[in-house]
Write a protein that holds these residues in place. Structure first.
Motif, PDB file in Angstrom:
ATOM      1  N   ASN A 123      -0.934  -4.911   2.105  1.00  0.00           N
ATOM      2  CA  ASN A 123      -2.396  -4.969   2.193  1.00  0.00           C
ATOM      3  C   ASN A 123      -2.864  -6.219   2.914  1.00  0.00           C
ATOM      4  N   SER A 130       4.899  -3.955   7.606  1.00  0.00           N
ATOM      5  CA  SER A 130       3.665  -4.082   8.384  1.00  0.00           C
ATOM      6  C   SER A 130       2.515  -4.393   7.435  1.00  0.00           C
ATOM      7  N   CYS A 131       1.384  -4.776   8.005  1.00  0.00           N
ATOM      8  CA  CYS A 131       0.152  -5.011   7.235  1.00  0.00           C
ATOM      9  C   CYS A 131      -0.957  -4.205   7.880  1.00  0.00           C
ATOM     10  N   ASN A 135       0.829  -1.211   0.000  1.00  0.00           N
ATOM     11  CA  ASN A 135       0.000   0.000   0.000  1.00  0.00           C
ATOM     12  C   ASN A 135       0.864   1.262   0.000  1.00  0.00           C
ATOM     13  N   THR A 136       1.876   1.266   0.858  1.00  0.00           N
ATOM     14  CA  THR A 136       2.780   2.420   0.941  1.00  0.00           C
ATOM     15  C   THR A 136       4.207   1.939   1.109  1.00  0.00           C
ATOM     16  N   ASP A 139       4.140  -0.860   4.144  1.00  0.00           N
ATOM     17  CA  ASP A 139       2.859  -1.309   4.681  1.00  0.00           C
ATOM     18  C   ASP A 139       2.113  -2.044   3.580  1.00  0.00           C
ATOM     19  N   GLY A 194      -0.872  -1.476   9.230  1.00  0.00           N
ATOM     20  CA  GLY A 194      -0.407  -0.871  10.471  1.00  0.00           C
ATOM     21  C   GLY A 194       0.117  -1.838  11.503  1.00  0.00           C
ATOM     22  N   GLN A 195      -0.071  -3.150  11.322  1.00  0.00           N
ATOM     23  CA  GLN A 195       0.426  -4.142  12.266  1.00  0.00           C
ATOM     24  C   GLN A 195       1.738  -4.721  11.760  1.00  0.00           C
ATOM     25  N   SER A 196       2.745  -4.700  12.596  1.00  0.00           N
ATOM     26  CA  SER A 196       4.036  -5.272  12.234  1.00  0.00           C
ATOM     27  C   SER A 196       3.891  -6.762  11.962  1.00  0.00           C
ATOM     28  N   HIS A 238      10.010   1.789   5.518  1.00  0.00           N
ATOM     29  CA  HIS A 238       8.812   1.196   6.121  1.00  0.00           C
ATOM     30  C   HIS A 238       7.835   0.859   5.005  1.00  0.00           C
ATOM     31  N   ARG A 280      -1.313 -10.094   4.578  1.00  0.00           N
ATOM     32  CA  ARG A 280      -1.507 -10.466   5.981  1.00  0.00           C
ATOM     33  C   ARG A 280      -2.125 -11.853   6.119  1.00  0.00           C
TER      34      ARG A 280
END
Length: 885
Positions: free
Chosen positions: A89, A125-126, A73-74, A87, A128-130, A85, A93
Motif C-alpha cells: 500500500n 510493487s506499491c 494489498n495483494t 503489491d 502497481g509501481q515496482s 508478486h 511506498r
C-alpha cells in the motif's frame, strides 16, 4: 535498518521449518516438501501468504517514521511460473528506497517463506509501481540549458564550477496574508501558535539563510513571494513625465519608445489591472563599442538609509540581446550585472540587495548601457528599489478599496503575481472569489509562466526562464501528546495531471520535457535524507516522516520537478523548541541546499559536486603599531558533515568611510595586509570559497587610523548569541515566554506575531495561542557589527584614538595582540549563557578571563557593556574574576 517482527506463529512452525532468524536444516526441508505434497498446494500457499501479510503488517524501517499503516494489498502466487508478486500500500511506498534496502526486503521475505516458496521469483510493487523504480535516479536525458543565466553578477570574484552555477530555482516560503471575501477581512493562512505562525516562521529560514546559500552556490533564485524585508519603495520609470530621476544619453543609436511596458499610473491596483500593460518601454540597437554606447540612468529618491532590493524590468523582443549590462551604484560602489533579456521580459527581475543613502544622489543609481557583444536590441523600463507596501486592493460592493496595510513581504503570492505583471490566468484561477486557493495555485503557476518556453518546459507561451525545479517550504501542523518531535515530511506528485495542454504526456507520468515525474520523488528523497542525516548527526535526534505521493497543488502544478517540504510542525512544542533557534534554522537551510545540490548534480550526470564552506571564525583586524596598514586574519570553520566543504580561498570585502562594501577580492591565505586611510573608518567582512560556492559572510570588523594617534583601543565582539525566546516546560506550563527572554534572532526578522498567551498543556484547544502585537514588525537581533557601532560612538567624542577589532574567538586564542593597547572595549550585548540554546558561547571563557586579567594587571583600561553582565559574573564560579577585574 529494516525490522519485521512476527506477532504469532505461522502455520507450519513447530515442524522444523525455522523462522526468519533460523536456517532450516536439510532434513527439515525434505520434511516440509513432504508436508507440502501431503497437505496440498492450497494450504501451503495460504501459509506463505499469511507470512507475507504478517511481514508487511509488522514492517518497521529505522530510517523513517510513519503514522500510516503498512500492509500488503495483494499477494499473488503463481505456481506455474514459480513467481510471487506482492503489491503493497501507500504506507510502504512512503519510505526511502535504496538498492540495499530493496535487497534486504527481498532477503527477509525469502527467509520467512516455507519451501519451496523461498526459491520463487519474488517481486514487490506499491500500487502497481515496482519498488526498484523508486530506487532509480532520473536525469534530464540530454536536456541542458547552455545560454547565459537570467542574471549574472559579473563583479563577483568567484564562479562556482561544481555548485549550482547556471541553475534556476523557484522557491517560496509557504503562505502569506490573504483577503477573505466572506468576512471582508485579511487573514493569515495558518493560526498563531508559539509566538509565530507558518506564514511568518518559514520566511525566517528561507530569506536570511536558504536563498543566500543557493545564490552563493551560483543559482538564480526566483521567489513568488516578495523577498525583500524593506517596507519602503522607490520606483523610477520612463513614463513619469518630467522626472529628474530618469536620464538618457544617446550614442550611435537613439532610444526609441514602444508600448507594452510598466507604468505606475495609480497608487492602488484593483483586480485584473496589470501595471505592466499601462505604459511604454525604451529600446535601442546594441553596439559593441563603448565610445558609441547609449545609456539610461535611474536615480531613486530613497526614503531612508538602508538595504534595498533592486529590481529591473524590460521587454523581451525577437532581437533582444542576452548580455544587457546593468551597473548598480550603491553608496559610490559600482557592481556590474549581465541580464539575459531574451527571457523574463515584462516582470520584476531581481539583481541584488544593496545599501543606499537617504535622498537622491548619483552615488545611488542604476545604469544601463546598450553595449553588447551581440547584434540585437537592448530594452529598458522601470527600476524598483525596495519591497514596499502592499498596493493590491480587494473587496466588493460592500467592502471597497481594502488593502492589507502591511509590507508586501507579508502578503501572499497572489498579490505579488499581479504586481509583477503576471497574466490574470496565473493569479485568478477561482475568478477572484477565493484568494486562499488562488494563492496556493499562483506560486506554481508563476513558476510555469516564467519557465514556459525554456528547454525544461517546452511550450508556446511563457517567459523562457530555464527554471528546472521548484521548492515549497512549509511548516506542517500536528502535535505529539508525548512531546516528541513530529519532524519533516516530504510531498511530491507522480501521478496523472489532467486538464493541461500536455495531458497525453502527463497521463503517462511525464513532464512536458519528457522526463518522468518520478524525478520529483528523487528531489524529495534527496532533501529528506539530507535533513534527517544532518539533524541526527548534529542534534542527536530527528524524525523523518513519509515521502508522500499526493495530489497537492504545489507539487502537482509545477511542470518541472517540484516538492513540498514540511520542515517541521509549528503546532508542536518539541519541534518549535528547535525551530525558534536561529542556529537550527541555519542547519536546516543548509540541509535543504545540499539536497537540492545533490539532485541538480544527479539530473545533469555530475558526481563531483562540492558543498560550499561554512563561514570563517576567529576573525581579527589589527592596526600596525606604526605606519598606515592593518593586518586581517581568520580561520576556516571545519564542517564535520561535509568533507568537500573545505575552503580553497577567501574573499575580503572592504567598506571605506560612508561607502558600501566593495565587490571583494580574492585572498589565498588566511591573512591579508592592506593600507588604510587616516581619519576614515574602514570596515571588513570575509567569506570562504571553494568550487561549490561562497559561504555566508563573516561578522563585521573595523579599524580606524587617526591623523594624530594618542591612544589605542581594541573592540572585542563577544556578542555571539543567537537564541529562541525563553522556553517553558515545567509540567504546569508549556511554550515560549518572550517577556522573560525574547532570545536573539539573526540580523533582524519578522518571525514573531506576538507573545504567547496560553500555556496550559492540558488544554490542547488553546495551547500555544499567541497575540498579534509584533505582526508587521522586524524584530531586532544580532547584526554582528557591534565593533563598528561602538567605534562610531567612541570617535564621536574622541578622534585621536587608533581602533582595532576582533571576535571573541580571536581574542581568546591570541590572534589579537593586546600589547600597545590602552583600552579594551569588551562588547557583550545580549550575550548570555542561557542554558537552553542549541549552541553555547560563554561570556567569559577561561582563555578570555586570563587575557583580560593580564591586560588589566598591566594597567590597561577595560570597558564592558551588556545586558546580562551582572547575572553572568554572579554565577558559574566567576565571582572572584568579577571582583578582581
Amino acid at each position: 535498518m529494516i525490522r519485521s517482527v512476527a506477532t504469532k506463529p505461522f502455520p507450519g512452525e513447530g515442524f522444523g521449518m525455522g523462522t526468519a532468524k533460523t536456517k532450516p536444516t536439510k532434513w527439515a526441508a525434505v520434511f516440509v516438501l513432504g508436508v507440502f505434497l501431503f497437505c496440498g498446494e492450497a494450504h501451503c500457499q495460504e501459509a506463505a501468504r499469511q507470512r507475507i501479510e504478517s511481514y508487511f503488517a509488522n514492517y518497521k524501517c529505522d530510517s523513517f517514521y510513519s503514522t500510516d499503516p503498512i500492509r500488503a494489498n495483494t499477494v499473488d502466487i503463481d505456481e506455474e511460473s514459480r513467481a510471487i508478486h506482492i503489491d503493497a500500500n501507500d504506507g510502504f511506498r512512503a519510505q526511502p528506497f535504496t538498492s540495499s534496502v530493496i535487497g534486504q526486503i527481498y532477503s527477509e521475505i525469502a527467509r520467512l517463506l516455507p519451501q519451496p516458496y523461498n526459491t520463487y521469483d519474488i517481486r514487490v510493487s506499491c500500487l502497481g509501481q515496482s519498488i526498484e523504480e523508486f530506487a532509480q535516479r532520473r536525469a534530464w536525458q540530454g536536456i541542458e540549458y547552455s545560454g547565459n543565466p537570467w542574471v549574472t553578477n559579473l563583479s563577483k570574484p568567484c564562479a562556482p564550477e561544481k555548485g549550482l552555477g547556471g541553475t534556476h530555482i523557484s522557491l517560496w516560503a509557504s503562505h502569506g496574508k490573504y483577503y477573505d471575501i466572506p468576512t471582508g477581512t485579511w487573514k493569515w493562512q495558518r493560526p498563531r501558535l508559539y509566538c509565530t505562525n507558518e506564514d511568518l516562521f518559514t520566511q525566517s529560514i528561507v530569506i536570511p539563510f536558504l536563498i543566500p546559500m543557493l545564490e552563493g552556490a551560483g543559482a538564480v533564485v526566483f521567489s513568488p513571494r516578495e523577498r525583500d524585508w524593506q517596507r519602503n519603495e522607490a520606483i523610477v520609470d520612463n513614463d513619469t513625465d518630467g522626472s529628474p530621476c530618469y536620464l538618457e544619453t544617446a550614442g550611435a543609436h537613439d532610444w526609441q519608445t514602444a508600448w507594452g511596458g510598466f507604468a505606475k499610473r495609480k497608487s492602488v491596483y484593483y483586480d485584473k489591472e496589470n501595471p505592466f500593460e499601462g505604459g511604454t518601454y525604451r529600446y535601442a540597437e546594441a553596439t559593441n563599442k563603448e565610445s558609441e554606447a547609449s545609456t539610461i540612468t535611474w536615480k531613486p529618491q530613497i526614503p531612508c538609509e538602508g538595504d534595498y532590493a533592486v529590481y529591473v524590468s524590460y521587454a523581451t523582443r525577437t532581437a533582444s540581446v542576452c548580455d544587457a549590462q546593468y551597473i548598480v551604484v550603491h553608496q559610490g560602489i559600482r557592481s556590474l550585472f549581465r541580464v539575459n533579456q531574451q527571457m523574463g521580459g515584462g516582470t520584476w527581475v531581481y539583481l541584488g540587495t544593496f545599501h543606499f543613502d537617504k535622498g537622491q544622489d548619483a552615488s545611488n543609481c542604476v545604469i544601463l548601457s546598450n553595449q553588447s557583444n551581440y547584434r540585437g536590441t537592448v530594452t529598458a523600463d522601470a527600476v524598483r528599489f525596495g519591497g514596499g507596501m502592499g498596493n493590491i486592493a480587494r473587496g466588493d460592493s460592500v467592502h471597497t478599496n481594502i488593502r492589507s496595510c502591511l509590507p508586501r513581504y507579508l502578503e501572499c503570492s497572489r498579490y505579488s503575481a499581479q504586481w509583477g505583471g503576471m497574466p490574470y490566468s496565473v493569479y485568478g484561477t477561482k475568478d477572484s472569489q477565493n484568494d486562499y486557493d488562488e494563492d496556493i495555485n499562483s506560486r506554481s503557476l508563476m513558476t510555469d509562466y516564467l519557465a514556459g518556453g525554456s528547454v525544461y518546459l517546452p511550450c508556446d507561451s511563457g517567459l523562457s526562464v530555464p527554471i528546472e525545479l521548484s521548492l515549497a517550504l512549509h511548516s506542517d501542523a500536528g502535535y505529539r501528546v508525548d512531546n516528541s518531535i513530529v519532524g519533516t515530511l516530504g510531498i511530491y506528485t507522480s501521478g496523472k495531471y489532467t486538464g493541461a495542454d500536455y495531458e497525453d504526456l502527463l497521463a503517462e507520468g511525464l513532464y512536458p520535457s519528457g522526463i518522468s515525474r518520478m524525478a520529483s520523488r528523487d528531489l524529495c528523497e534527496r532533501i529528506m535524507t539530507s535533513i534527517s542525516s544532518d539533524m541526527r548527526k548534529t542534534l542527536g535526534r530527528w524524525t523523518r516522516r513519509q515521502l508522500y505521493d499526493k495530489n497537492y497543488s504545489e507539487s502537482r502544478v509545477p511542470d518541472v520537478p517540484g516538492v513540498i517540504v514540511e520542515m517541521l510542525a509549528h503546532q508542536n512544542f518539541a519541534d518549535m523548541r528547535y525551530g525558534h533557534d536561529p542556529w537550527f534554522k541555519f542547519l536546516l537551510a543548509r540541509a535543504v541546499y545540499k539536497g537540492a545540490l545533490g539532485f541538480v548534480s544527479q539530473m545533469h550526470g555530475r558526481t563531483d559536486y562540492v558543498v560550499q564552506p561554512l563561514p570563517v571564525s576567529s576573525f581579527a583586524a589589527i592596526l600596525d603599531a606604526e605606519g598606515d596598514s592593518a593586518t586581517l586574519s581568520w580561520q576556516p570553520r571545519r564542517d564535520p558533515l561535509e568533507p568537500t566543504a573545505e575552503p580553497a580561498y577567501y574573499i575580503l570585502y572592504t567598506a571605506r568611510g560612508r561607502g558600501d562594501y566593495d565587490n571583494g577580492r580574492r585572498v589565498f591565505s588566511r591573512r591579508a595586509r592592506l593600507k588604510v586611510a587616516k581619519g576614515e573608518l574602514t570596515r571588513f567582512k570575509v567569506s570562504a570559497v571553494n568550487e561549490g560556492g561562497e559561504s555566508l559572510r563573516s561578522e563585521e570588523l573595523c579599524v580606524y587610523l587617526p591623523k594624530v594617534r594618542d591612544k589605542a583601543a581594541l573592540m572585542v565582539n563577544a556578542f555571539r548569541r543567537l537564541a529562541s525566546p525563553q522556553p517553558v516546560d515545567n509540567g504546569q506550563a508549556l511554550g515560549f515566554d518572550i517577556s522573560q527572554d525574547p532570545g536573539v534572532v539573526f540580523q533582524h526578522c519578522p518571525c514573531f506575531c506576538g507573545k504567547q498567551t496560553a500555556f496550559d498543556p492540558s488544554n490542547r484547544r488553546t495551547l500555544g495561542d499567541s497575540g498579534t502585537e509584533y505582526e508587521g514588525l522586524l524584530v531586532a537581533g544580532n547584526t554582528f557589527d557591534y565593533p563598528t557601532l561602538h567605534a562610531k560612538d567612541l570617535l564621536a567624542y574622541y578622534q585621536n584614538i587608533a581602533i582595532s577589532s576582533c571576535s571573541s574567538e580571536a581574542f581568546a586564542d591570541g590572534s589579537a595582540e593586546t600589547r600597545g593597547i590602552d583600552l579594551i572595549d569588551y562588547i557583550l550585548g545580549a550575550q548570555r549563557d542561557d542554558g537552553y540554546s542549541l549552541t553555547s558561547s560563554p561570556s567569559f571563557s577561561p582563555d578570555v578571563r586570563t587575557r583580560l586579567t593580564d591586560f588589566t594587571q598591566r594597567g590597561g583600561a577595560l570597558l564592558m557593556s551588556g545586558a546580562y553582565i551582572s547575572e553572568e559574573l554572579q554565577s558559574k564560579g566567576l565571582q572572584d574574576f568579577g571582583r578582581r577585574v
